[in-house]
Design an enzyme around this catalytic site. Structure first.
Site, mmCIF file in Angstrom:
data_model
loop_
_atom_site.group_PDB
_atom_site.id
_atom_site.type_symbol
_atom_site.label_atom_id
_atom_site.label_comp_id
_atom_site.label_asym_id
_atom_site.label_seq_id
_atom_site.Cartn_x
_atom_site.Cartn_y
_atom_site.Cartn_z
ATOM 1 C CB SER A 139 -0.867 0.000 1.262
ATOM 2 O OG SER A 139 -1.492 1.249 1.428
ATOM 3 C CE1 TYR A 152 -3.833 -2.126 5.405
ATOM 4 C CE2 TYR A 152 -3.421 0.161 4.822
ATOM 5 C CZ TYR A 152 -3.720 -1.137 4.455
ATOM 6 O OH TYR A 152 -3.877 -1.450 3.119
HETATM 7 P P1 NDP Z 1 -11.660 -5.958 0.474
HETATM 8 O O1 NDP Z 1 -12.093 -5.776 1.889
HETATM 9 O O2 NDP Z 1 -12.645 -5.705 -0.602
HETATM 10 O O3 NDP Z 1 -11.037 -7.423 0.284
HETATM 11 C C1 NDP Z 1 -10.187 -7.976 1.253
HETATM 12 C C2 NDP Z 1 -10.041 -9.469 0.999
HETATM 13 O O4 NDP Z 1 -9.133 -10.008 1.990
HETATM 14 C C3 NDP Z 1 -11.349 -10.218 1.131
HETATM 15 O O5 NDP Z 1 -11.452 -11.135 0.077
HETATM 16 C C4 NDP Z 1 -11.217 -10.964 2.454
HETATM 17 O O6 NDP Z 1 -11.874 -12.199 2.357
HETATM 18 C C5 NDP Z 1 -9.700 -11.188 2.511
HETATM 19 N N1 NDP Z 1 -9.236 -11.442 3.868
HETATM 20 C C6 NDP Z 1 -9.226 -10.595 4.925
HETATM 21 N N2 NDP Z 1 -8.770 -11.232 6.016
HETATM 22 C C7 NDP Z 1 -8.488 -12.515 5.640
HETATM 23 C C8 NDP Z 1 -7.992 -13.658 6.302
HETATM 24 N N3 NDP Z 1 -7.695 -13.634 7.603
HETATM 25 N N4 NDP Z 1 -7.818 -14.794 5.596
HETATM 26 C C9 NDP Z 1 -8.116 -14.828 4.291
HETATM 27 N N5 NDP Z 1 -8.593 -13.796 3.596
HETATM 28 C C10 NDP Z 1 -8.778 -12.652 4.278
HETATM 29 O O7 NDP Z 1 -10.401 -5.001 0.296
HETATM 30 P P2 NDP Z 1 -9.364 -4.771 -0.934
HETATM 31 O O8 NDP Z 1 -9.690 -5.617 -2.076
HETATM 32 O O9 NDP Z 1 -9.273 -3.323 -1.116
HETATM 33 O O10 NDP Z 1 -8.027 -5.256 -0.228
HETATM 34 C C11 NDP Z 1 -7.146 -6.209 -0.789
HETATM 35 C C12 NDP Z 1 -5.734 -5.868 -0.372
HETATM 36 O O11 NDP Z 1 -5.396 -4.588 -0.893
HETATM 37 C C13 NDP Z 1 -5.497 -5.767 1.133
HETATM 38 O O12 NDP Z 1 -4.250 -6.347 1.425
HETATM 39 C C14 NDP Z 1 -5.460 -4.249 1.392
HETATM 40 O O13 NDP Z 1 -4.687 -3.934 2.515
HETATM 41 C C15 NDP Z 1 -4.818 -3.792 0.114
HETATM 42 N N6 NDP Z 1 -5.004 -2.387 -0.266
HETATM 43 C C16 NDP Z 1 -6.255 -1.853 -0.427
HETATM 44 C C17 NDP Z 1 -6.384 -0.531 -0.842
HETATM 45 C C18 NDP Z 1 -7.701 0.138 -0.988
HETATM 46 O O14 NDP Z 1 -7.759 1.385 -0.940
HETATM 47 N N7 NDP Z 1 -8.790 -0.588 -1.211
HETATM 48 C C19 NDP Z 1 -5.206 0.265 -1.194
HETATM 49 C C20 NDP Z 1 -3.946 -0.382 -0.957
HETATM 50 C C21 NDP Z 1 -3.869 -1.669 -0.547
HETATM 51 P P3 NDP Z 1 -12.727 -12.896 3.522
HETATM 52 O O15 NDP Z 1 -13.285 -11.805 4.385
HETATM 53 O O16 NDP Z 1 -13.758 -13.688 2.793
HETATM 54 O O17 NDP Z 1 -11.735 -13.761 4.224
HETATM 55 C C1 8X3 Z 2 -5.097 1.503 1.598
HETATM 56 C C2 8X3 Z 2 -4.849 2.805 0.933
HETATM 57 O O1 8X3 Z 2 -4.757 5.320 1.288
HETATM 58 O O2 8X3 Z 2 -6.141 4.030 2.822
HETATM 59 O O3 8X3 Z 2 -3.949 0.768 1.745
HETATM 60 O O4 8X3 Z 2 -3.735 3.906 2.979
HETATM 61 S S1 8X3 Z 2 -4.860 4.059 2.059
#
Ligand code: NDP
Ligand code: 8X3
Length: 252
Positions: A139, A152
């Site tokens: 991120s 985070y």
């Molecule tokens: P979502 O919440 O839409 O998706 C998160 C996914 O992670 C879900 O499929 C969830 O599945 C899974 N997950 C969470 N905890 C667990 C666990 N313990 N075991 C297995 N699976 C898990 O968020 P995003 O798609 O946005 O996030 C995906 C990644 O991108 C993350 O690592 C997040 O930190 C990162 N990210 C997101 C950003 C944003 O602004 N959206 C920006 C930068 C990075 P389930 O609950 O079914 O287990």
């Molecule tokens: C998630 C993106 O901007 O909330 O990793 O840190 S931000």
């Protein structure tokens, strides 16, 4: 035989979009997450296009992760791309107001979970060799500080440094490692981060143009299909309508 991608966190956001993107190109898919009904629905959407193997898996459980990898069915064993995407942010309040258990959950998921899956799949990826790819979803929070990011952001700094360090050890194996570091992207991420506050989530994305899950999935696919002699060490991606802000100063 088709290439195989192993995607964690495929039940939502980036992971789900990545499943669709790799399926478009005919890859076989190992899709995991904790919510089985979402995995079933995704499998139903994709199964007429490509081979899909779903696993209800909590990445925090190292034994379950190892079992899932050991038990991959024929046709799914030779994983060429690992998308280490499962992750979450919790508790956007200042550090001093946050419950310790929320910090633990972020570390257990974003750090321990990611290393669990990496450790279990490294032997396979090394066996595949040239062109094998690990995409670790970091991120911008792993690079840049901001209020409420505390554990985070620190967990995503781990993802960055772990990715770089892996590259050192994997030199000569052909396995590539990328820290893919998105900025603001509209998924269920903020709903999770705010403990289910749909209004807070809508407000964050309202009136701007955030990245989409499809944008990130496109970048994942691009990284995974680069010519094998190219490794993106880190790809930091923001929407055009996001940038840094001024330093904060405490005044009398
Ligand atoms: P979502 O919440 O839409 O998706 C998160 C996914 O992670 C879900 O499929 C969830 O599945 C899974 N997950 C969470 N905890 C667990 C666990 N313990 N075991 C297995 N699976 C898990 O968020 P995003 O798609 O946005 O996030 C995906 C990644 O991108 C993350 O690592 C997040 O930190 C990162 N990210 C997101 C950003 C944003 O602004 N959206 C920006 C930068 C990075 P389930 O609950 O079914 O287990
Ligand atoms: C998630 C993106 O901007 O909330 O990793 O840190 S931000």
């Amino acid at each position: 035989m088709s290439d195989v991608a192993f995607i964690t966190g495929a039940t939502s956001g980036f992971g789900r979009a990545a499943a669709h993107r790799f399926a478009e190109a005919g890859w076989s898919l190992v899709l995991s997450g904790r919510r089985g009904e979402r995995l079933d629905a995704l499998e139903a959407e994709l199964a007429d296009k490509v081979a899909v193997h779903t696993i209800v898996l909590d990445v925090r459980d190292d034994e379950a992760v190892q079992r899932a990898v050991d038990d991959l069915p024929e046709g799914f064993k030779r994983v060429r791309t690992l998308v280490n995407n499962a992750g979450l942010a919790l508790a956007p309040q200042p550090a001093q107001k946050v419950a310790l258990k929320d910090w633990h959950t972020m570390i257990d998921t974003n750090v321990t979970g990611l290393v669990n899956v990496t450790h279990a799949l490294l032997p396979t990826l090394i066996e595949v060799g040239e062109g094998a790819t690990i995409i670790n979803v970091g991120s911008i929070a792993g690079q840049w500080p901001y209020p409420g990011s505390h554990v985070y952001g620190a967990s995503k700094s781990f993802v960055k440094q772990f990715s770089y360090n892996l590259r050192c050890d994997l030199l000569g194996t052909g396995v590539r490692v990328t820290d893919l570091a998105p900025g603001i992207a509209e998924t269920e991420f903020t709903l999770v981060r705010t403990g289910g506050d749909q209004t807070a989530s809508d407000n964050l994305y309202r009136g701007t143009t955030a990245l989409t899950a499809q944008d990130i999935a496109e970048q994942m696919f691009y990284i995974a299909t680069l010519p094998p002699h190219i490794n993106f060490n880190r790809l930091e991606v923001m929407p055009t309508r996001q940038a840094w802000s001024a330093f904060a100063i405490d005044r009398d």
